[in-house]
Design a protein around this motif. Sequence first.
Motif, PDB file in Angstrom:
ATOM      1  N   LEU A  32       1.002  -1.186   0.018  1.00 46.56           N
ATOM      2  CA  LEU A  32      -0.142  -0.347   0.113  1.00 46.56           C
ATOM      3  C   LEU A  32       0.767   1.181  -0.023  1.00 46.56           C
ATOM      4  N   PHE A  33       1.825   1.308   0.664  1.00 47.85           N
ATOM      5  CA  PHE A  33       2.956   2.494   0.773  1.00 47.85           C
ATOM      6  C   PHE A  33       3.566   2.700  -0.664  1.00 47.85           C
ATOM      7  N   GLU A  34       3.856   1.574  -1.391  1.00 46.93           N
ATOM      8  CA  GLU A  34       4.203   1.890  -2.804  1.00 46.93           C
ATOM      9  C   GLU A  34       3.359   2.234  -3.630  1.00 46.93           C
ATOM     10  N   SER A  35       2.074   1.997  -3.264  1.00 48.84           N
ATOM     11  CA  SER A  35       0.996   2.487  -4.195  1.00 48.84           C
ATOM     12  C   SER A  35       0.566   3.817  -3.996  1.00 48.84           C
ATOM     13  N   PHE A  36       0.810   4.136  -2.721  1.00 50.20           N
ATOM     14  CA  PHE A  36       0.516   5.585  -2.305  1.00 50.20           C
ATOM     15  C   PHE A  36       1.594   6.501  -2.885  1.00 50.20           C
ATOM     16  N   VAL A  37       2.913   6.067  -2.921  1.00 48.96           N
ATOM     17  CA  VAL A  37       4.056   6.924  -3.710  1.00 48.96           C
ATOM     18  C   VAL A  37       3.536   6.989  -5.050  1.00 48.96           C
ATOM     19  N   LYS A  38       3.454   5.970  -5.893  1.00 50.12           N
ATOM     20  CA  LYS A  38       2.944   6.203  -7.231  1.00 50.12           C
ATOM     21  C   LYS A  38       1.798   6.926  -7.481  1.00 50.12           C
ATOM     22  N   ARG A  39       0.728   6.818  -6.720  1.00 49.86           N
ATOM     23  CA  ARG A  39      -0.623   7.755  -7.141  1.00 49.86           C
ATOM     24  C   ARG A  39      -0.188   9.207  -6.476  1.00 49.86           C
ATOM     25  N   ARG A  40       0.847   9.403  -5.781  1.00 50.55           N
ATOM     26  CA  ARG A  40       1.066  10.624  -5.278  1.00 50.55           C
ATOM     27  C   ARG A  40       1.939  11.444  -6.541  1.00 50.55           C
ATOM     28  N   PHE A  41       2.489  10.563  -7.194  1.00 45.55           N
ATOM     29  CA  PHE A  41       3.211  11.197  -8.568  1.00 45.55           C
ATOM     30  C   PHE A  41       2.704  10.758 -10.113  1.00 45.55           C
ATOM     31  N   THR A  42       1.454  10.318  -9.696  1.00 43.75           N
ATOM     32  CA  THR A  42       0.817   9.604 -10.932  1.00 43.75           C
ATOM     33  C   THR A  42       1.687   8.926 -11.687  1.00 43.75           C
ATOM     34  N   VAL A  43       2.351   7.961 -11.135  1.00 50.58           N
ATOM     35  CA  VAL A  43       3.058   6.800 -12.036  1.00 50.58           C
ATOM     36  C   VAL A  43       2.363   5.492 -11.706  1.00 50.58           C
ATOM     37  N   LYS A  44       2.515   4.678 -12.860  1.00 46.82           N
ATOM     38  CA  LYS A  44       1.787   3.572 -13.035  1.00 46.82           C
ATOM     39  C   LYS A  44       2.768   2.175 -12.565  1.00 46.82           C
ATOM     40  N   ASP A  45       3.990   2.249 -13.038  1.00 44.92           N
ATOM     41  CA  ASP A  45       4.704   1.349 -12.774  1.00 44.92           C
ATOM     42  C   ASP A  45       6.236   2.035 -12.031  1.00 44.92           C
ATOM     43  N   SER A  46       6.888   1.398 -11.191  1.00 46.88           N
ATOM     44  CA  SER A  46       8.157   2.093 -10.600  1.00 46.88           C
ATOM     45  C   SER A  46       9.178   2.482 -11.709  1.00 46.88           C
ATOM     46  N   SER A  47       9.224   1.525 -12.699  1.00 45.72           N
ATOM     47  CA  SER A  47      10.034   1.628 -13.806  1.00 45.72           C
ATOM     48  C   SER A  47       9.583   0.478 -14.869  1.00 45.72           C
ATOM     49  N   HIS A  48      10.653   0.187 -15.796  1.00 42.16           N
ATOM     50  CA  HIS A  48      10.222  -0.827 -16.795  1.00 42.16           C
ATOM     51  C   HIS A  48      11.337  -1.736 -16.961  1.00 42.16           C
ATOM     52  N   LEU A  49      12.286  -2.007 -15.695  1.00 46.90           N
ATOM     53  CA  LEU A  49      13.302  -2.816 -15.726  1.00 46.90           C
ATOM     54  C   LEU A  49      12.879  -4.253 -15.960  1.00 46.90           C
ATOM     55  N   ILE A  50      11.755  -4.615 -15.361  1.00 48.65           N
ATOM     56  CA  ILE A  50      11.498  -5.860 -15.557  1.00 48.65           C
ATOM     57  C   ILE A  50      10.456  -6.500 -16.631  1.00 48.65           C
ATOM     58  N   PRO A  51      10.780  -6.976 -17.643  1.00 42.20           N
ATOM     59  CA  PRO A  51       9.521  -7.284 -18.570  1.00 42.20           C
ATOM     60  C   PRO A  51       8.578  -7.849 -18.149  1.00 42.20           C
ATOM     61  N   GLY A  52       7.262  -7.052 -18.218  1.00 41.67           N
ATOM     62  CA  GLY A  52       6.048  -7.664 -18.012  1.00 41.67           C
ATOM     63  C   GLY A  52       6.037  -7.433 -16.427  1.00 41.67           C
ATOM     64  N   HIS A  53       6.708  -6.804 -15.705  1.00 49.11           N
ATOM     65  CA  HIS A  53       6.235  -6.940 -14.253  1.00 49.11           C
ATOM     66  C   HIS A  53       6.426  -5.299 -13.696  1.00 49.11           C
ATOM     67  N   GLY A  54       7.117  -4.575 -14.752  1.00 47.90           N
ATOM     68  CA  GLY A  54       7.157  -3.144 -14.081  1.00 47.90           C
ATOM     69  C   GLY A  54       8.853  -2.676 -13.693  1.00 47.90           C
ATOM     70  N   GLY A  55       8.744  -2.418 -12.440  1.00 43.64           N
ATOM     71  CA  GLY A  55      10.042  -2.083 -11.745  1.00 43.64           C
ATOM     72  C   GLY A  55      10.302  -2.969 -10.498  1.00 43.64           C
ATOM     73  N   VAL A  56      11.557  -2.779 -10.352  1.00 44.39           N
ATOM     74  CA  VAL A  56      11.837  -3.654  -8.839  1.00 44.39           C
ATOM     75  C   VAL A  56      11.092  -3.156  -7.811  1.00 44.39           C
ATOM     76  N   MET A  57      10.721  -2.037  -7.566  1.00 40.84           N
ATOM     77  CA  MET A  57      10.002  -1.670  -6.324  1.00 40.84           C
ATOM     78  C   MET A  57       8.618  -2.349  -6.439  1.00 40.84           C
ATOM     79  N   ASP A  58       8.064  -2.616  -7.582  1.00 42.07           N
ATOM     80  CA  ASP A  58       6.653  -3.154  -8.060  1.00 42.07           C
ATOM     81  C   ASP A  58       6.635  -4.653  -7.258  1.00 42.07           C
ATOM     82  N   ARG A  59       7.903  -5.131  -7.400  1.00 43.81           N
ATOM     83  CA  ARG A  59       8.107  -6.406  -7.174  1.00 43.81           C
ATOM     84  C   ARG A  59       8.565  -6.849  -5.553  1.00 43.81           C
ATOM     85  N   VAL A  60       9.387  -5.718  -4.776  1.00 42.64           N
ATOM     86  CA  VAL A  60       9.999  -5.952  -3.620  1.00 42.64           C
ATOM     87  C   VAL A  60       9.032  -5.332  -2.568  1.00 42.64           C
TER      88      VAL A  60
END
Length: 277
Positions: free
Chosen positions: A214-242
């Motif tokens: 929920l905390f990461e969702s809050f940070v992404k929503r605060r900055f209107t970002v869908k994924d933390s990055s595109h480093l992991i194909p099909g998964h978004g970013g590292v923060m999205d996974r960990v």
Amino acid sequence: MSRELRLRIISGIILAGVVLAATWYGGLSFRVLAAAIGLLVYYEWSTITDLHGRDPQGNALGWLGLVLIAGATLAGESVYSLEVLVVFVAIAAVMVAMRRKSWWLPGGIFYAGLTAITLAEIRDDDLRGFVLMLFIFATVWATDIFAYFVGRAIKGPKLAPRISPGKTWSGAIGGAIAAVIAGTAVVWSFFSAEGLWIPVLALLLSICSQIGDLFESFVKRRFTVKDSSHLIPGHGGVMDRVDGLIFACFAAFLLAIVISLTMSGETMSLGGVLLGV
């Protein structure tokens, strides 16, 4: 099967293989993984919060701190890495207060730096550290998987609609129950632990994992970002996974410190302290 789903499955299997292999070997292999995760988390955090644009000097300080923490983590110098973390968070906080810049800077240093430190310290180099790391993986992964499927199947009231509209109370409860079962099964596969401590610990870490999500969702929503990055194909970013793993590791690390302070002069690894074996 769609191309996106196939890509997601393949990259997920590869990631799980790398993480489990590093966990199995421990030592330098896992410390490299921990340091890399810490650096990547700071990269994504600074990108999401636009620290490089808002505060380039502060961001440079953050990178210096994370590189030093990563180096100390690789060397196995946990005390030094914690000292560096405290110093750089304090310096960043003073800089922000004096220059009226973004408080996301010290927050990012703390979040990413403590991620690397806690991962390395939890795994340690003994069997108890290995089992504790597997225990945390099992609780976090079971929470994520079953929260998703139970939530989709049962639906019901939303858990935090303003932060993450897709999450439900049914999913949260289902994920927590699965985490207790999975985490307890892992520990009992290695040690004959008695009592309710392991199930209670699994439940606590599952709750912390969901708070981290929920905390990461809050940070992404605060900055209107869908994924933390595109480093992991099909998964978004590292923060999205960990995201959940990070908060679970924070909780395990801090809880182990508190328990250690109550022990009369006995020195044990974090795994020994938390698992009670």
